[in-house]
Design an enzyme around this catalytic site. Structure first.
Site, mmCIF file in Angstrom:
data_model
loop_
_atom_site.group_PDB
_atom_site.id
_atom_site.type_symbol
_atom_site.label_atom_id
_atom_site.label_comp_id
_atom_site.label_asym_id
_atom_site.label_seq_id
_atom_site.Cartn_x
_atom_site.Cartn_y
_atom_site.Cartn_z
ATOM 1 N N HIS A 57 -5.456 9.748 0.534
ATOM 2 C CA HIS A 57 -4.429 9.407 -0.458
ATOM 3 C C HIS A 57 -3.897 10.654 -1.150
ATOM 4 O O HIS A 57 -3.272 10.567 -2.200
ATOM 5 C CB HIS A 57 -5.007 8.464 -1.525
ATOM 6 N N HIS A 216 -4.417 1.090 1.919
ATOM 7 C CA HIS A 216 -5.188 1.309 3.149
ATOM 8 C C HIS A 216 -4.619 0.479 4.279
ATOM 9 O O HIS A 216 -5.258 0.300 5.314
ATOM 10 C CB HIS A 216 -6.650 0.922 2.948
#
Lengths: 330, 330
Positions: A57, A216
């Site tokens: 991320h 995700h």
């Protein structure tokens, strides 16, 4: 799989080492257990802010370690929670006598491991759980709402408050407040590819998008045909504003976040579409942030985050910050 | 085509409007003809730096308009040179009596249109042509070497010199010097997709990369099977260092640039691999920059840029800058 990689097992270590070398003026990277911490210790005791989560991320969270934001970040393997020994090591390294404040995105694995890390510590501590994603209640890896791009807004504002010498309880309460004032929602055009898997996380048609996707690649509210940018933004804003129910004349921070594979040109186009909707509702965009801050590896898509502003949030958003990924007034 | 778009013809206007609204503290966007200029006029006369080129490389160039860097940027349509009326309008808007310095990447269309724009002006002027790409002599859109990620290093350092009140000739000569000290080369794993075309610019196999690719997807030195990150970096560095022939103990700036579709994790991994090679050659990486600064829309891949440093380049790299995409010490 098309990636810059030597050995899949070494990606995180090699990348973290490069991250440490590229920003050696701001931060230090420790390996085994892995954590990123500020280079400069605070001049006076302060609440130590520690965040973390699965890697992939970036720049979240390591990119936000530095003056005015985090004291440390614990990167897990890609899309996997960090292990408790990382949180323990980071906390023992950065605490300065005013306690530890963990900032955790609401994923079951992260919550569990941060709790286990906390149990290993003999330090005063509190935890802020961020759950800004308005898309769905409960998800593949989550009970309750997911924590997404609003997390960095919590980290920035609470980080600033901590620099003033505020107490652990004040920081915890302010973080919970900023989290409540914040709503986010995203849309994906493509899947990301986790290096260890070597193939896309999910299949999606050439003309389809995942509306309300998680960072995700978790399913969102619906799979549907791609719409125009204005239509997509209108639906995202409806969901966010329904959650936040802002007043007339509310001042807000508008954050358009890219998931990694979408050009900046498109993110600014999304920003403009979202701002127009807020303008029409007499909601004033007085602060803005556009870019790739909470990514999902190479996923094409993005999210919109709105934070309702009050004087205190504005003060701590505007204050100086000096990290690898966010810098102003320093 | 999976993009956030309403009407392909409106992408640039909508995106520029959003860019202007998101950064209204730093810059202004004018449309028809399109240019981005600093919000705050300089306190005293200075050489006005103007860059520009096709859109799709964001944050280049508009993201570098502001104190310490550019006075204006002229964005063309995606991957198309800006038109001469844009340069004329921008120059007349930002000049403050010490002349205009155009900074142009070496593409035939840009060179021609910047020259035509210059001819329309009744102002003292000079042009720096950046040609840092060591991959190939002559290319699809270029006679001579291409200008790529090194351009922002020229913009940063010359922008800093211009703030000191340096003359037009001093700024021009320094820019030519920084360009000569800079070499870049990139590799692509995927093509980008230009919105108006609606499909990838080039085809490439699932296990292939374009070695020495240009930032519009122009062919490089060779098409070959993907190698490990270390092997790719070793070949890129060989080409760059052969061109720059640095001395032993040379200090350098190492810039790893993403083309838009490659995660930050991989860019830091590339940085580490490049730094190791420089360390082994007793070349000191004393300044670094890692991120997506000169992109090719959604292309997966990246480039490495090395600038040989001297005292003057260091001074003007380290100096304060306040733009949408690059900020420090302010």
């Amino acid at each position: 799989m098309k990636k810059f990689v030597n050995n899949v097992d070494d990606i995180l270590t090699e990348s973290l080492t490069g991250f440490g070398d590229a920003h050696s003026d701001i931060l230090e990277v420790k390996l085994k257990p892995d954590f990123v911490s500020r280079k400069l210790k605070p001049a006076k005791p302060k609440v130590a802010l520690i965040s973390g989560g699965g890697s992939g991320h970036e720049p979240l969270h390591g990119g936000f370690v530095g003056y005015g934001m985090l004291d440390a970040a614990c990167p897990g393997q890609v899309f996997s929670a960090p292990t408790p020994d990382q949180m323990e090591a980071a906390a023992n390294h950065v605490h300065s006598g005013k306690g530890i404040l963990f900032i955790v995105k609401n994923y079951s694995g992260d919550i569990m491991n941060f709790e286990m890390g906390a149990d290993m510590l003999n330090l005063e501590q509190q935890t802020i759980v961020v759950n800004d994603d308005v898309a769905v209640e409960d998800s593949t890896f989550t009970t309750g709402r997911r924590g997404v791009a609003g997390t960095m807004i919590v980290e920035k504002t609470v980080g600033s408050l901590a620099e003033t010498g505020a107490s652990l309880d004040e920081c915890k309460n302010f973080g919970d407040h900023v989290n409540k004032m914040t709503g986010s929602m995203g849309v994906a055009f493509t899947s990301c590819t986790v290096p260890a898997a070597g193939k896309p996380t999910f299949d999606i048609g050439r003309d389809e998008m995942e509306f309300g996707v998680g960072i995700h690649g978790e399913p969102g509210r619906k799979r549907e045909k791609i719409k125009t940018a204005n239509e997509i933004v209108a639906e995202l804003m409806d969901a966010i504003l329904e959650d936040l129910s802002p007043n007339n004349n509310q001042e807000v921070l508008l954050h358009v976040n890219g998931f990694g594979g979408t050009p900046l040109m498109e993110l600014y186009l999304l920003f403009e579409a979202a701002k127009k909707i807020l303008d029409q509702k007499n909601i004033t965009v007085s602060r803005s942030l556009v870019g790739n801050y909470t990514t999902s590896l190479d996923m094409a898509g993005g999210s919109i985050t709105v934070t309702k502003l009050d004087e205190k949030i504005i003060e701590h958003w505007d204050s100086p910050v000096h990290t690898a990924a966010l810098r102003w007034k320093m």
